[in-house]
Design a protein around this motif. Structure first.
Motif, PDB file in Angstrom:
ATOM      1  N   GLU A   1       4.200  40.662  31.198  1.00  0.00           N
ATOM      2  CA  GLU A   1       5.525  39.312  30.705  1.00  0.00           C
ATOM      3  C   GLU A   1       6.276  40.306  30.517  1.00  0.00           C
ATOM      4  O   GLU A   1       7.415  39.296  30.869  1.00  0.00           O
ATOM      5  CB  GLU A   1       4.830  38.682  29.118  1.00  0.00           C
ATOM      6  N   LYS A   2       6.871  40.815  29.855  1.00  0.00           N
ATOM      7  CA  LYS A   2       8.355  42.009  30.321  1.00  0.00           C
ATOM      8  C   LYS A   2       8.012  42.267  31.666  1.00  0.00           C
ATOM      9  O   LYS A   2       9.607  42.693  31.823  1.00  0.00           O
ATOM     10  CB  LYS A   2       7.651  43.186  28.923  1.00  0.00           C
ATOM     11  N   ASN A   3       6.923  43.529  32.579  1.00  0.00           N
ATOM     12  CA  ASN A   3       7.798  43.436  33.299  1.00  0.00           C
ATOM     13  C   ASN A   3       6.885  42.504  34.588  1.00  0.00           C
ATOM     14  O   ASN A   3       5.511  42.920  35.197  1.00  0.00           O
ATOM     15  CB  ASN A   3       6.975  44.772  33.281  1.00  0.00           C
TER      16      ASN A   3
ATOM     17  N   ALA B   1       1.873  47.971  34.659  1.00  0.00           N
ATOM     18  CA  ALA B   1       2.457  47.001  33.338  1.00  0.00           C
ATOM     19  C   ALA B   1       3.406  47.729  32.325  1.00  0.00           C
ATOM     20  O   ALA B   1       3.972  48.139  31.783  1.00  0.00           O
ATOM     21  CB  ALA B   1       2.185  45.916  33.122  1.00  0.00           C
ATOM     22  N   GLU B   2       1.398  48.905  31.827  1.00  0.00           N
ATOM     23  CA  GLU B   2       2.013  49.684  31.079  1.00  0.00           C
ATOM     24  C   GLU B   2       2.495  50.741  30.907  1.00  0.00           C
ATOM     25  O   GLU B   2       3.038  51.276  29.913  1.00  0.00           O
ATOM     26  CB  GLU B   2       0.392  49.594  30.335  1.00  0.00           C
TER      27      GLU B   2
ATOM     28  N   ARG C   1       6.217  49.551  34.310  1.00  0.00           N
ATOM     29  CA  ARG C   1       7.086  49.393  35.414  1.00  0.00           C
ATOM     30  C   ARG C   1       6.943  47.742  36.328  1.00  0.00           C
ATOM     31  O   ARG C   1       6.213  47.506  35.650  1.00  0.00           O
ATOM     32  CB  ARG C   1       6.623  50.298  36.421  1.00  0.00           C
ATOM     33  N   THR C   2       7.314  47.676  36.876  1.00  0.00           N
ATOM     34  CA  THR C   2       6.843  46.168  37.915  1.00  0.00           C
ATOM     35  C   THR C   2       6.175  46.173  38.813  1.00  0.00           C
ATOM     36  O   THR C   2       5.996  47.466  39.964  1.00  0.00           O
ATOM     37  CB  THR C   2       8.192  45.598  38.294  1.00  0.00           C
ATOM     38  N   CYS C   3       4.673  45.567  38.761  1.00  0.00           N
ATOM     39  CA  CYS C   3       4.376  46.196  39.924  1.00  0.00           C
ATOM     40  C   CYS C   3       3.916  45.128  41.471  1.00  0.00           C
ATOM     41  O   CYS C   3       4.261  44.217  41.003  1.00  0.00           O
ATOM     42  CB  CYS C   3       2.372  45.517  38.921  1.00  0.00           C
ATOM     43  N   ILE C   4       4.240  45.723  42.148  1.00  0.00           N
ATOM     44  CA  ILE C   4       3.946  44.801  43.282  1.00  0.00           C
ATOM     45  C   ILE C   4       3.135  44.546  44.029  1.00  0.00           C
ATOM     46  O   ILE C   4       2.146  45.478  44.069  1.00  0.00           O
ATOM     47  CB  ILE C   4       5.398  45.721  44.136  1.00  0.00           C
TER      48      ILE C   4
END
Length: 202
Positions: free
Chosen positions: A7-9, A97-98, A101-104
């Protein structure tokens, strides 16, 4: 209740026909922002191409192992294309995410439909070639696919281009007719705070 890492990333889903330039733009994004983004490495049952390594471009696996993981609910999305399976594992997205970082996610049309049904709160971008004629030139220029594979990819591209026109599916469509222009639009979508900084706002 504290927000989860995902949710944050919020993950970013990138979709577009093979040959639209996704790999080029994604490599540049990850090189320029190594601490901000992480690329979700998909599983596939296809054979590695020259220069590809397991765990870098894809996790190369067998059909039996792929189907076993799918049956366990281990994939966020999976699809069959060109006779091979492709899938994004739940664990791959969570791991990134953990790490903060933002997952692409670089996935096909059917995968986009599946992700939309998951509770990922993702953002969606479609990368579009200037035309099918130019897309065909790019595919032939790679010299990695047979004639049959090229025709399948072109047929799939037509379907994906129609899909991208459906209202509400993608937040942004970037036409890759000029690489630097496309990169600017792509980066602006993926790094929205960069645009705010340029405008001088907080």
């Amino acid at each position: 209740m504290a927000p989860t890492a995902i949710e944050k990333n919020r993950p970013i889903v990138i979709c577009g026909p093979s040959g639209s330039g996704k790999s080029t733009l994604l490599k540049r994004l990850l090189a320029d922002y190594p601490d901000k983004f992480g690329f979700s490495i998909s599983h596939t049952t296809r054979n590695p191409r020259n220069g590809e390594e397991d765990g870098r471009e894809y996790y190369f696996t067998t059909r039996d192992k792929f189907e076993a993981l799918k049956n366990e609910g281990g994939f966020i999305e999976s699809a069959q294309f060109g006779g091979n399976y492709y899938g994004t594992s739940v664990q791959a997205v969570k791991n990134i995410a953990e790490e903060g970082r933002t997952c692409i996610l670089d996935i096909e049309m059917e995968g986009v439909k599946q992700v939309k049904n998951k509770d990922l709160n993702a953002r969606y971008l479609f990368l579009q070639p200037p035309s099918l004629e130019i897309l065909e030139q790019r595919l032939r220029g790679r010299q990695t696919d047979s004639e049959d594979a090229i025709q399948k990819r072109l047929k799939q591209a037509k379907v994906e281009l129609e899909f991208s026109k459906q209202p509400g599916v993608f937040e942004r469509i970037v036409v890759n007719d000029d690489l630097e222009k496309a990169w600017g639009e792509f980066r602006e979508f993926c790094v929205p705070e960069r645009k705010r900084e340029a405008n001088g706002s907080s």
